[in-house]
Design a protein around this motif. Structure first.
Motif, short mmCIF file in Angstrom:
data_model
loop_
_atom_site.label_atom_id
_atom_site.label_comp_id
_atom_site.label_asym_id
_atom_site.label_seq_id
_atom_site.Cartn_x
_atom_site.Cartn_y
_atom_site.Cartn_z
N ASP A 178 0.87 -1.24 -0.15
CA ASP A 178 -0.09 0.16 0.22
C ASP A 178 0.88 1.20 -0.01
OD1 ASP A 178 -2.28 -1.74 -0.07
OD2 ASP A 178 -2.53 -1.50 2.19
N ARG A 179 1.97 1.33 0.66
CA ARG A 179 2.89 2.47 0.91
C ARG A 179 3.51 2.88 -0.49
NH1 ARG A 179 7.98 4.07 1.69
NH2 ARG A 179 8.68 1.82 1.18
N ARG A 180 4.06 1.50 -1.04
CA ARG A 180 4.75 1.89 -2.58
C ARG A 180 3.57 2.29 -3.49
NH1 ARG A 180 9.73 -0.69 -3.52
NH2 ARG A 180 10.64 -1.00 -1.48
N ARG A 181 2.44 1.66 -3.36
CA ARG A 181 1.28 1.91 -4.24
C ARG A 181 1.10 3.63 -4.40
NH1 ARG A 181 -2.40 -1.12 -2.77
NH2 ARG A 181 -1.39 -3.18 -3.67
N THR A 182 0.90 4.03 -2.85
CA THR A 182 0.56 5.34 -2.87
C THR A 182 1.74 6.23 -3.33
OG1 THR A 182 -0.60 4.94 -0.62
CG2 THR A 182 0.14 7.21 -1.04
N LYS A 200 -13.75 4.08 -1.38
CA LYS A 200 -13.28 3.31 -2.71
C LYS A 200 -13.31 4.42 -3.77
CE LYS A 200 -15.52 -1.05 -1.47
NZ LYS A 200 -16.61 -2.11 -1.92
N ARG A 201 -14.31 5.43 -3.65
CA ARG A 201 -14.38 6.40 -4.86
C ARG A 201 -13.19 7.41 -4.71
NH1 ARG A 201 -20.58 6.65 -4.13
NH2 ARG A 201 -21.17 4.48 -5.38
N LEU A 202 -12.52 7.48 -3.63
CA LEU A 202 -11.60 8.67 -3.46
C LEU A 202 -10.26 8.06 -3.74
CD1 LEU A 202 -12.87 10.24 -0.04
CD2 LEU A 202 -12.29 11.35 -2.34
N GLN A 203 -10.13 6.65 -3.90
CA GLN A 203 -8.83 6.07 -4.24
C GLN A 203 -8.32 6.89 -5.55
OE1 GLN A 203 -7.21 4.07 -2.33
NE2 GLN A 203 -8.88 3.82 -0.91
N PRO A 204 -7.04 6.83 -5.69
CA PRO A 204 -6.27 7.47 -6.84
C PRO A 204 -6.79 6.95 -8.14
CG PRO A 204 -4.78 7.29 -5.19
CD PRO A 204 -6.10 6.67 -4.59
N THR A 253 -6.60 17.18 -11.64
CA THR A 253 -6.43 16.91 -10.17
C THR A 253 -6.45 15.30 -10.06
OG1 THR A 253 -8.94 16.52 -10.07
CG2 THR A 253 -8.12 18.80 -9.67
N LEU A 254 -5.68 14.86 -8.62
CA LEU A 254 -5.52 13.66 -8.49
C LEU A 254 -5.28 13.53 -6.67
CD1 LEU A 254 -4.99 10.78 -9.19
CD2 LEU A 254 -2.76 11.03 -9.10
N THR A 255 -6.34 12.53 -6.34
CA THR A 255 -5.98 12.36 -4.80
C THR A 255 -5.14 11.40 -4.27
OG1 THR A 255 -7.90 10.18 -5.13
CG2 THR A 255 -8.81 12.51 -4.54
N GLY A 256 -4.81 11.41 -3.01
CA GLY A 256 -3.85 10.78 -2.27
C GLY A 256 -4.68 9.46 -1.68
N ARG A 257 -4.18 8.81 -0.95
CA ARG A 257 -4.95 7.88 -0.10
C ARG A 257 -5.69 8.47 1.03
NH1 ARG A 257 -5.21 3.66 -3.25
NH2 ARG A 257 -3.03 3.23 -4.22
N PRO A 258 -7.04 8.40 0.87
CA PRO A 258 -7.96 9.05 1.92
C PRO A 258 -7.53 8.08 3.47
CG PRO A 258 -9.07 7.47 0.48
CD PRO A 258 -7.90 7.52 -0.11
N ARG A 259 -7.94 8.98 4.33
CA ARG A 259 -7.87 8.25 5.66
C ARG A 259 -9.21 8.67 6.47
NH1 ARG A 259 -5.60 12.40 9.04
NH2 ARG A 259 -4.86 14.14 8.00
N LEU A 260 -9.74 7.59 7.10
CA LEU A 260 -10.77 8.01 7.97
C LEU A 260 -10.43 8.49 9.44
CD1 LEU A 260 -13.85 7.74 8.42
CD2 LEU A 260 -13.53 5.43 9.08
N THR A 261 -11.01 9.56 10.02
CA THR A 261 -10.57 10.16 11.20
C THR A 261 -12.08 10.26 11.88
OG1 THR A 261 -10.91 12.69 10.51
CG2 THR A 261 -9.03 11.64 9.90
N GLU A 262 -11.93 10.86 13.29
CA GLU A 262 -13.10 11.06 13.96
C GLU A 262 -14.14 12.17 13.38
OE1 GLU A 262 -11.65 11.76 18.08
OE2 GLU A 262 -11.08 9.73 18.40
N SER A 263 -13.60 12.81 12.64
CA SER A 263 -14.48 14.22 12.13
C SER A 263 -14.74 13.73 10.70
CB SER A 263 -13.64 15.31 12.34
OG SER A 263 -12.37 15.41 11.37
#
Length: 593
Positions: A30-34, A149-153, A168-178
């Protein structure tokens, strides 16, 4: 240990090692893919720059081509190999090294190498077991799984062109408390502001529901933006009911911290009908009326909220009462400023002269109703005439000068853009704005500033009721869930002294012309016939009369006080019996010089 038990133990250790290896493999993949998804566009840009440099300087006369080649080589080196390719290369190198070098290794070295490998393997396993990362306590909902899933690059790159988001291109999304947070790379002419204007395209690409709040702001470095989808709140699960031990205004939905607004600030509290403006203000009103050195004055023509606090606050609910209480507060302000010690910037509240917080509920209605109110007054010739009075000039004076006298003005309105929703002389004095849900972006700009939307202060997108934005120069545009303070809780609060200004007898030293009474029923309807405090406005007017002034105009010249202040002082002193007016209109004092 029996043979079956030993075999079972070995199988358990092998399974543990396999799981650990698989987890490490997946994380590294995952790190290398990102990194590849983020850095491969940089290689493409470097190739385009090299092609342009070669077209500009085909003979390589300048260093332009060489510099572009170096940048391309650097960009390529920064792109890591996929995990399968990296593992294949490592296996080939290891096999080649072993084939060439192992026959040359002595047996003694083999023995110690085996021991070292066993120790290293055992140590690695123990370290992995002791330092195993804790499982994330945040479990995504079905909606969040779809959005992630839809936010994946890969998905974004495939659908960005169809939605007008090419570049535009997204990075890897992360889920937080907000909520979900993702970095967005901006190529070409894209900026964070332009991306904010394409919110509808982003919502369509993600298939997000209309009510989901999106927040877009500039990233930590140029060429990047940060997209936040508020799918959840950091305040979820917290008890938002107000209690004496929970006296904060609310909880930040992003950080989860308890938000407080200290006394001494000039506030603007705005929100459309039903947004929870009255409920949000109750914790603040409690703080403003609690303690011996705090006094609360509420101007409420609707007689709804003020009636809840009449056991803890001075309440004015008619136009005449409003003008009278504003006169008292303004006179108190001038007295404090007059006796303020040299070198002291602000008044220090005491039980005798406390901090006074003046709360104007529905400010637009107060400005309209308490304007041109008829008051019978005697002029300089002793004739009674009906003059019209307005509360707005006194409120404006309190807003401009009250802070130094420890007198603060809080302005509340649900119509900030209509008429005098926020008067022009009061708006610039506001230091903290609390904005609940409003109807239009124009209203949000009036309350939070002209740069509100550009910096993410979108109060017109807030859910209602009970969510606010607080702009005080320190906080960011993070929504705050305000605490709920029920009417029954307010009514059950213990009573507090009710502030009322009186001309209390004092010594010649600059003392406080103030009396605190325990109940609204005990508050005097007019000043009592006692000697004015030395140094007060009334005392200065009496001193001017004893010095030879006979007309109000002479008193204004002798004292340097405003005409309106002198007129109010003359009226008070006349009612108290300290001065009298002759048939020719001249004023005389009834006390010995």
């Amino acid at each position: 240990m029996s043979h079956p038990s030993a075999w079972q133990t070995h199988r358990q250790y092998a399974a543990t090692a396999a799981r650990w290896t698989a987890d490490r493999w997946a994380k590294e993949s995952d790190r290398r893919r990102t990194l590849r998804a983020t850095r491969k566009p940089l290689v493409r840009d470097a190739r385009a720059a090299l092609a342009q440099a070669q077209a500009t300087d085909p003979q390589k006369v300048t260093s332009l081509v060489h510099r572009a080649e170096r940048e391309l080589a650097t960009a390529k080196r920064r792109v890591p190999d996929p995990m399968w390719l990296f593992a294949s290369k490592a296996a080939v190198v290891t096999a080649a090294t072993g084939y060439v070098g192992l026959p040359l290794v002595p047996g003694r070295v083999w023995m110690w190498a085996a021991v070292a490998m066993s120790v290293a393997l055992t140590g690695t396993i123990l370290w992995a077991l002791l330092h195993r990362p804790a499982a994330s306590p945040i479990e995504p909902t079905a909606e969040e799984r779809d959005l992630l899933k839809r936010l994946q690059p890969e998905h974004w790159r495939e659908h960005a062109e169809q939605r007008g988001l090419t570049g535009t291109l997204t990075g890897r999304p992360r889920l937080t408390e907000s909520g979900i947070v993702v970095a967005v790379r901006l190529d070409g002419q894209w900026t964070a502001t332009k991306l904010r204007g394409s919110e509808d395209h982003i919502r369509a690409l993600l298939g997000a529901r209309t009510g989901l709040r999106l927040q877009i702001k500039a990233g930590k470095q140029g060429g990047w933006a940060e997209l936040t989808l508020r799918t959840r709140s950091a305040a979820d699960g917290d008890d938002l009911l107000w209690a004496p031990e929970r006296r904060s205004l609310g909880i930040d939905t992003v950080t989860g911290e308890h938000v407080t607004v200290p006394l001494g600030e000039r506030l603007l509290i705005a929100g459309r009908s039903g947004a929870g403006k009255s409920v949000a203000s109750r914790p603040l009103l409690f703080d403003a009326s609690e303690g011996d050195t705090n006094a609360l004055v509420i101007i409420d023509l609707k007689r709804v909220e003020g009636r809840l606090w009449d056991h803890r606050a001075r309440v004015a609910s008619t136009p005449e009462d409003v003008i009278a209480v504003v006169d008292e507060v303004e006179a108190e302000m001038h007295d404090r400023l007059y006796v303020l010690p040299k070198g002291q910037d602000t008044w220090g509240p005491t039980p005798d002269r406390p901090r006074i917080t003046v709360v104007v509920d529905e400010g637009a209605e107060v400005v309209t109703a308490a304007d041109k109110v008829p008051f019978p007054e005697e002029d300089s010739d002793g004739k009674t005439k009906v003059r019209t009075r307005s509360a707005l000039p006194g409120l404006e004076s309190i807003a401009r000068m009250g802070r130094a006298a420890c007198i603060d003005l809080w302005w509340m309105t649900q119509k900030p853009t209509i008429g005098d929703g926020v008067p022009k002389q009061i708006a610039p004095q506001i230091s903290t704005s609390i904005c609940l849900a409003v109807r239009t972006p124009a209203e949000a700009r009036v309350v939070l500033g002209e740069d509100a939307q550009a910096k993410g202060w979108n109060a017109d997108e807030l859910p209602a009721p009970g969510v606010a934005l607080i702009r005080d120069g320190k906080r960011g545009p993070d929504p705050v869930k305000v605490r709920y303070m029920d009417k029954a809780v307010v009514i059950a609060l213990p009573g507090q002294p009710i502030w009322s200004r009186t001309t209390a007898a004092t010594s010649p030293a600059p003392a406080a012309p103030l009396t605190l009474v325990k109940s609204p029923a005990l508050a005097p309807a007019m000043p009592v016939a006692t000697e004015p405090a030395a140094g007060s406005v009334d005392d200065r007017v009496l001193t001017a009369l004893q010095s030879g002034a006979v007309r109000q105009a002479d008193i204004v010249t002798a004292t340097g006080l405003p005409k309106g202040t002198v007129s109010k002082a003359v009226k008070r002193l006349t009612l108290a019996g300290h001065i009298s007016r002759n048939p020719d209109g001249a004023l005389t004092t009834n006390r010995a010089a």
